[in-house]
Every structure is written in C-alpha cells, then in structure tokens.
Design a protein around this motif. Structure first.
Motif, PDB file in Angstrom:
ATOM      1  N   PRO A 151     -61.899  70.367 -13.570  1.00  0.00           N
ATOM      2  CA  PRO A 151     -62.942  70.455 -12.542  1.00  0.00           C
ATOM      3  C   PRO A 151     -63.188  71.907 -12.140  1.00  0.00           C
ATOM      4  O   PRO A 151     -62.244  72.708 -12.109  1.00  0.00           O
ATOM      5  CB  PRO A 151     -62.348  69.672 -11.362  1.00  0.00           C
ATOM      6  N   CYS A 152     -64.448  72.244 -11.835  1.00  0.00           N
ATOM      7  CA  CYS A 152     -64.731  73.609 -11.367  1.00  0.00           C
ATOM      8  C   CYS A 152     -64.216  73.791  -9.945  1.00  0.00           C
ATOM      9  O   CYS A 152     -64.003  74.903  -9.491  1.00  0.00           O
ATOM     10  CB  CYS A 152     -66.227  73.912 -11.446  1.00  0.00           C
ATOM     11  N   GLY A 153     -64.031  72.654  -9.246  1.00  0.00           N
ATOM     12  CA  GLY A 153     -63.481  72.698  -7.899  1.00  0.00           C
ATOM     13  C   GLY A 153     -64.513  72.956  -6.808  1.00  0.00           C
ATOM     14  O   GLY A 153     -64.204  72.835  -5.622  1.00  0.00           O
ATOM     15  N   GLU A 154     -65.750  73.320  -7.189  1.00  0.00           N
ATOM     16  CA  GLU A 154     -66.738  73.769  -6.196  1.00  0.00           C
ATOM     17  C   GLU A 154     -67.949  72.847  -6.083  1.00  0.00           C
ATOM     18  O   GLU A 154     -68.542  72.740  -5.016  1.00  0.00           O
ATOM     19  CB  GLU A 154     -67.252  75.169  -6.574  1.00  0.00           C
ATOM     20  N   CYS A 155     -68.369  72.204  -7.172  1.00  0.00           N
ATOM     21  CA  CYS A 155     -69.632  71.459  -7.157  1.00  0.00           C
ATOM     22  C   CYS A 155     -69.440  70.130  -6.416  1.00  0.00           C
ATOM     23  O   CYS A 155     -68.308  69.712  -6.164  1.00  0.00           O
ATOM     24  CB  CYS A 155     -70.141  71.236  -8.579  1.00  0.00           C
ATOM     25  N   PRO A 156     -70.530  69.460  -6.033  1.00  0.00           N
ATOM     26  CA  PRO A 156     -70.392  68.211  -5.270  1.00  0.00           C
ATOM     27  C   PRO A 156     -69.539  67.155  -5.972  1.00  0.00           C
ATOM     28  O   PRO A 156     -68.765  66.442  -5.324  1.00  0.00           O
ATOM     29  CB  PRO A 156     -71.829  67.721  -5.116  1.00  0.00           C
ATOM     30  N   PHE A 157     -69.641  67.060  -7.294  1.00  0.00           N
ATOM     31  CA  PHE A 157     -68.851  66.049  -8.007  1.00  0.00           C
ATOM     32  C   PHE A 157     -67.367  66.388  -7.968  1.00  0.00           C
ATOM     33  O   PHE A 157     -66.527  65.523  -7.710  1.00  0.00           O
ATOM     34  CB  PHE A 157     -69.339  65.907  -9.458  1.00  0.00           C
ATOM     35  N   CYS A 158     -67.046  67.663  -8.228  1.00  0.00           N
ATOM     36  CA  CYS A 158     -65.636  68.070  -8.204  1.00  0.00           C
ATOM     37  C   CYS A 158     -65.053  67.898  -6.805  1.00  0.00           C
ATOM     38  O   CYS A 158     -63.925  67.451  -6.645  1.00  0.00           O
ATOM     39  CB  CYS A 158     -65.490  69.504  -8.690  1.00  0.00           C
ATOM     40  N   ARG A 159     -65.855  68.238  -5.781  1.00  0.00           N
ATOM     41  CA  ARG A 159     -65.370  68.084  -4.401  1.00  0.00           C
ATOM     42  C   ARG A 159     -65.102  66.621  -4.066  1.00  0.00           C
ATOM     43  O   ARG A 159     -64.262  66.306  -3.236  1.00  0.00           O
ATOM     44  CB  ARG A 159     -66.387  68.668  -3.410  1.00  0.00           C
ATOM     45  N   ASN A 194     -67.367  64.553 -14.170  1.00  0.00           N
ATOM     46  CA  ASN A 194     -68.836  64.561 -14.097  1.00  0.00           C
ATOM     47  C   ASN A 194     -69.383  65.907 -13.623  1.00  0.00           C
ATOM     48  O   ASN A 194     -70.561  66.017 -13.285  1.00  0.00           O
ATOM     49  CB  ASN A 194     -69.324  63.434 -13.186  1.00  0.00           C
ATOM     50  N   CYS A 195     -68.535  66.910 -13.606  1.00  0.00           N
ATOM     51  CA  CYS A 195     -68.935  68.272 -13.239  1.00  0.00           C
ATOM     52  C   CYS A 195     -70.031  68.746 -14.197  1.00  0.00           C
ATOM     53  O   CYS A 195     -69.957  68.517 -15.398  1.00  0.00           O
ATOM     54  CB  CYS A 195     -67.716  69.176 -13.361  1.00  0.00           C
ATOM     55  N   ALA A 196     -71.041  69.450 -13.635  1.00  0.00           N
ATOM     56  CA  ALA A 196     -72.143  69.923 -14.476  1.00  0.00           C
ATOM     57  C   ALA A 196     -71.659  70.970 -15.488  1.00  0.00           C
ATOM     58  O   ALA A 196     -72.135  71.026 -16.621  1.00  0.00           O
ATOM     59  CB  ALA A 196     -73.248  70.501 -13.608  1.00  0.00           C
TER      60      ALA A 196
HETATM   61 ZN    ZN Z   1     -67.704  70.922 -10.753  1.00  0.00          ZN
END
Ligand code: ZN
Ligand code: ZN
Length: 346
Positions: A88-96, A102-104
């Motif tokens: 996960p990128c940890g920042e986008c709405p899906f990761c949060r 499902n991270c972009a």
């Molecule tokens: Zn993400």
C-alpha cells in the motif's frame, strides 16, 4: 551479489550486480527462499507496465534481516521475515481504508520494487512501514513461509466470496492456488468442496489435499457433476482459478440461487471478452465479482494459519532450485507438472 536480472521480454540473466546499501530507514534481507508465481512468468514473457527494466522479480519471499538502517524500529538484525506482494502507498483513500490492493499506484515487490530472485534484497521504507512484511513463526521454514503470499490472496478471495458454514464450494483449476482456495474454504466451514482440473498430473496431486470431490474436466461433464453433487441446486460459491474466459463462461451457470461467483484468476492481456447471458444472474439473484492480490493483514493471517497447521505449507511445495537454475524453475512452473516451485538464492 548474484541476481537474476530481467533485462527485457524473454530475457533474464543471472549475474553479479552491486549489493544494495542500507539507507537510514531501509533494511537488507538475505533472501533464503522465493517461490515462483504465475505472474512472474507472465512478466518474463509479456512485460508489465509497472516493471521497468532492468528489474529483479519475485514476490513470494522469505529471508534473514542482515542489516537495518538506524531509523528502522520494527525489525532488527537476525529477524526472520516473510514478505508478500502488494505494498500500500499508505496515503490514498483506498490505502487509508485498508484496501491497499486497490491502491491506484499499486506498488508491489518484484514490480516497482526489486524482488526476491537475488542473494540480497533492499527493503524500501514504504514496505517496512505499510507493506506485507512479517516475522516468520518459529515452526515454519523459509520455504514454507513463502506460501503466505499466495495464501494471502486466497484469504482475500474467500473473504469477498463470503464462504460460510455449510456452503458447497466449487473451484475450477487445481493448481497450487486452486488447491489452497479449496482447502481454505473447508477451514472456513464449507461442508463440501469440489475441484475440477484438466491435466492428469495435477488431478492426481489434487487428490492428496483435503478436497471432497475431484472432477476430471476432460473425462466428465462439469455442469452435470456439480448438479449431481448439489442436489440439482448449484453451488453456493464458485471460484475460477484458471486464466481462461471459457472457464469463466462455464462457471456462471453452476451457481445456486443467491450464490456467489468469484472470477479469482485474472486473464492474460488480449483475452476475448466474457459474453454473458445476464438472465442467469438476474433470475437467480446471483453475485458475480472478482478479487485480486491481498493486503498486509491477509499476509499476517496466512503466516498464522500456516503456523497453526490448518493449512500445511509443505504439501504445496514440489520443487526447489538454486538461483543459477532459475530458468529451469520457470520451465517447471510452465510445465504444470508440479505444485509450487521455490528458488533458494542462499
Ligand atoms: Zn494507495
Ligand atoms: Zn504470487
């Protein structure tokens, strides 16, 4: 260090490259085991937009932490860890929201980050902070711990399929992941699990797992057999574990009223579209959906399940190769003559 470097389509070379150096917030892993995934073979033959050359692939990883940067607090030198794929990128709405698969951006080991087909792997801070990296339970070997990655994907797929007590579950395709889906469905309370498979070798292997009904797709009529096994109602849950649009088409009519069909296996780029008689879903009030990858909690849960013995990792491992023999490892996977194939760089 020695690494299998992917330099282009159908071009992978085992050679000496510089051993990566630890930064303040990264760690260095000595790779003990990295299992080969079907997706590694697809990247090798067809490339992937997320893989820029040269790159080291492999995302079903286990090894020893040999050095940590001064700012790394989660792990220390000497820890044995397993690493999964999706980061996960940890920042986008899906990761949060805990939906990192499902991270972009969709970071993954062996894609944007170097993978495990090398003697050493520098683990990025993003992986350490947000990714699927967990200590290996004492009773699991490195080889066994690599199975946590495919098992994590199966946990995600079965959670989304809402498998529950008393269900009848059909899995089409008895490769290692198909067999894992089947065994896991039993762990989740399915009363009967049915698997179907074309190739003879895998059909025989499937019989060694905790699966109730094994159907030979070349010798028996799948629809007829599933209807016999379900009293004519169809199955509560169907999972496709073969990358084929024909299999997807075949799967849909097998579903019971209010049942769930999970298109678990993705299709190769350029596959024909799925043509669907939507009344099959409409009048049955059935659900058609997909699942892919996993999030870090699935990877942790997979290690716990393997450690508990509810799923026996060793049964899924059929071959081991050294890093120099990586092309033989890939060919063994492509031959579909075994189960999981592991590369041991150290
Ligand atoms: Zn993400
Ligand atoms: Zn994988």
């Amino acid at each position: 260090m020695k690494a299998a470097v992917l330099e282009g389509i159908d071009s992978m070379v085992v050679k000496e490259v510089g051993t990566p150096e630890v930064t303040d917030d990264s760690l260095l892993l000595k790779v003990r085991s990295c299992a080969v995934c079907g997706s590694d073979i697809r990247i090798y033959h067809y490339g992937n937009p997320r893989v820029k050359y040269p790159q080291i692939v492999g995302h079903e990883i286990a090894g020893d932490v040999v050095e940590v940067g001064p700012k790394v607090k989660k792990f220390k030198q000497g820890d044995k860890v397993a690493i999964g794929a999706d980061v996960p990128c940890g920042e986008c709405p899906f990761c949060r929201d805990g939906l990192g698969n499902n991270c972009a951006i969709n970071y993954a080991m062996g894609y944007q980050f170097p993978g495990g087909f090398a003697e050493y792997l520098l683990v990025d801070p993003l992986v350490i902070n947000y990714g699927p990296i967990h200590k290996i339970p004492d009773n699991l070997s490195y080889d066994e711990a690599t199975m946590a990655e495919p098992l994590a994907c199966c946990i995600n797929g079965l959670e989304l399929s809402r498998v529950s007590l008393g269900d009848i579950v059909v899995v089409i395709g008895a490769g290692p992941v198909g067999c894992m889906l089947a065994e896991l469905a039993k762990v989740m309370g399915a009363r009967k699990v049915i698997i179907s498979q074309r190739s003879k070798v895998r059909l025989e292997l499937a019989k060694t797992f905790d699966i109730d009904v094994v159907i030979s797709a070349t010798e028996e009529d799948l629809t007829q057999r599933v209807m016999e096994e379900t009293g004519g109602f169809g199955a509560d849950v169907i999972l496709t574990a073969t990358s084929s649009v024909e299999v997807q088409t075949q799967a849909i009519p097998l579903v019971k009223r209010r049942g769930r069909i999970n298109l678990f296996a993705g299709l190769p780029k350029g596959s024909p579209p799925l043509i669907l008689d939507s009344n099959l879903l409409h009048y049955k009030e059935a659900f058609l959906f997909g699942s892919h990858g996993s999030v870090p909690r699935h990877h942790r849960m997979a290690l716990e399940l393997l450690s508990s013995g509810r799923i026996t990792a060793q049964k899924y491992i059929s071959h081991n190769f050294g890093l120099d023999q990586i092309m033989d490892a890939f060919k063994t996977v492509e031959s579909r003559q075994g189960m999981k194939v592991i590369v041991n760089p150290n």
